[in-house]
Design a protein around this motif. Sequence first.
Motif, PDB file in Angstrom:
ATOM      1  N   ASP A 158      40.885  46.583  25.137  1.00  0.00           N
ATOM      2  CA  ASP A 158      40.138  47.947  24.405  1.00  0.00           C
ATOM      3  C   ASP A 158      41.137  48.201  23.140  1.00  0.00           C
ATOM      4  OD1 ASP A 158      37.725  48.071  25.746  1.00  0.00           O
ATOM      5  OD2 ASP A 158      38.480  49.761  26.989  1.00  0.00           O
ATOM      6  N   ARG A 202      35.900  44.982  23.911  1.00  0.00           N
ATOM      7  CA  ARG A 202      35.006  45.664  24.384  1.00  0.00           C
ATOM      8  C   ARG A 202      34.217  46.490  23.321  1.00  0.00           C
ATOM      9  NH1 ARG A 202      34.687  49.499  29.721  1.00  0.00           N
ATOM     10  NH2 ARG A 202      36.559  50.463  28.593  1.00  0.00           N
ATOM     11  N   ASN A 206      30.525  46.180  22.372  1.00  0.00           N
ATOM     12  CA  ASN A 206      29.632  46.984  22.595  1.00  0.00           C
ATOM     13  C   ASN A 206      28.726  47.391  21.090  1.00  0.00           C
ATOM     14  OD1 ASN A 206      28.906  49.654  24.113  1.00  0.00           O
ATOM     15  ND2 ASN A 206      29.323  50.590  22.012  1.00  0.00           N
ATOM     16  N   SER A 209      26.313  44.238  20.815  1.00  0.00           N
ATOM     17  CA  SER A 209      25.448  44.182  21.984  1.00  0.00           C
ATOM     18  C   SER A 209      24.177  45.231  21.580  1.00  0.00           C
ATOM     19  CB  SER A 209      25.927  44.703  23.385  1.00  0.00           C
ATOM     20  OG  SER A 209      24.757  45.039  24.125  1.00  0.00           O
ATOM     21  N   GLN A 210      24.332  46.161  21.096  1.00  0.00           N
ATOM     22  CA  GLN A 210      23.369  47.257  20.636  1.00  0.00           C
ATOM     23  C   GLN A 210      22.555  46.735  19.137  1.00  0.00           C
ATOM     24  OE1 GLN A 210      24.464  51.815  21.763  1.00  0.00           O
ATOM     25  NE2 GLN A 210      26.339  50.717  21.077  1.00  0.00           N
ATOM     26  N   ALA A 216      24.415  50.091  25.497  1.00  0.00           N
ATOM     27  CA  ALA A 216      25.871  50.475  25.436  1.00  0.00           C
ATOM     28  C   ALA A 216      26.368  50.029  26.726  1.00  0.00           C
ATOM     29  CB  ALA A 216      25.858  51.688  25.087  1.00  0.00           C
ATOM     30  N   ILE A 217      27.789  49.547  26.762  1.00  0.00           N
ATOM     31  CA  ILE A 217      28.321  48.988  27.774  1.00  0.00           C
ATOM     32  C   ILE A 217      29.507  50.023  28.162  1.00  0.00           C
ATOM     33  CG2 ILE A 217      27.919  46.489  27.303  1.00  0.00           C
ATOM     34  CD1 ILE A 217      30.589  46.122  26.249  1.00  0.00           C
ATOM     35  N   TYR A 218      29.832  51.052  27.587  1.00  0.00           N
ATOM     36  CA  TYR A 218      30.816  52.018  27.987  1.00  0.00           C
ATOM     37  C   TYR A 218      30.676  53.402  27.350  1.00  0.00           C
ATOM     38  CZ  TYR A 218      34.367  50.991  24.534  1.00  0.00           C
ATOM     39  OH  TYR A 218      34.951  50.715  23.269  1.00  0.00           O
ATOM     40  N   THR A 222      27.865  55.835  23.566  1.00  0.00           N
ATOM     41  CA  THR A 222      26.595  55.728  24.051  1.00  0.00           C
ATOM     42  C   THR A 222      26.038  57.057  24.178  1.00  0.00           C
ATOM     43  OG1 THR A 222      25.402  54.962  26.317  1.00  0.00           O
ATOM     44  CG2 THR A 222      27.623  56.043  26.334  1.00  0.00           C
TER      45      THR A 222
END
Length: 336
Positions: A158, A202, A206, A209-210, A216-218, A222
């Motif tokens: 991260d 990450r 994220n 992904s969107q 959203a993964i975290y 989000t």
Amino acid sequence: YMSVETAKIFFDKAVKHCKEFELDELNIGFHGGEPMLYPIKHFQIILKYFQNNADYNGINVNFNIQTNGTLINTNYLELFKEFGVALSISIDGNKTANDRYRLYHNNESSFNDVINGLNLVKDKTPELLVGILSVIDIRNDPIKTFDFIAKMNVHSVDFMLPLNNWENPPLRLNKEKHEYGEWYWKIYEYWINGNHSSINIRFLTNIISQLLGGYAIYEVMTLDPVCLLTINPDGYIEGVDTMKSSASGLQKTGMNVKTNSVKEVLNHDIVRQRQMGKLALGNKCKKCEELDICSGGYYPHRFSKENDFFNESVFCDDLIWLISRIRNHLDNYGKN
């Protein structure tokens, strides 16, 4: 530090809440300060109590700890292995990067102790190491920083924006509006072109992904309801602990595990604001074309004395610039 009694009361309340609302999973994170200052004998007691209580009530409990790594030893690792405590270690880069902020009180470097702790984890319990947390400092070269961390053979990292806000703006070397976006972009280009591509970054994952229609993964970016509470050593309950960076006291609920239920806390305004989605955003964010990707940025980054957290992120320009660059790259990649 938190007494064993307070820890047990908290967990009993958490389990009661899970049973009342038919929840079958509970995630417990040990954070600080430095959570490994907590006496190991107390860790042994509460981990056993938590696990036994969860098992008895049919709840799957997951443990994780965020540590600077300096106090890791084999006794802790044996305990963490017994209860499956996932480890994430904080390190900002090489010795120069580390020593800018992570010195002991006597001004001695902590770097060698961090590396020794990390190596011990990799040697004794590599399965527990879930990743590295690295706070961005734009004075550090992003590629050198990524290369250094990649040498640790970790699966995830991260790269976190520093905890600044509108009252405490971030460092900007050239007064550019998107220096942090550029820092991320250099890593993105390097990473996406086959350098350490097996490592999950990450923050970037994220965004990707969107942009590709995922979710959203975290919680950093989000609008999904945030299922997170912070329990202080005295049992007082707060919103996400990073809100303390605003120095506003707004994270405080005034509630305590000894006197209040989890349900009562979840109805507090500071918690409900993080369940409201777009309604919790400032006007600029609501009108922004990148809202569905950026989500207003990380909640603590939005603070100002005038509007509390009803602002865009202090890193807004960085995020919009970066998202636009990544979108263009993905679009071009798709065309080719």
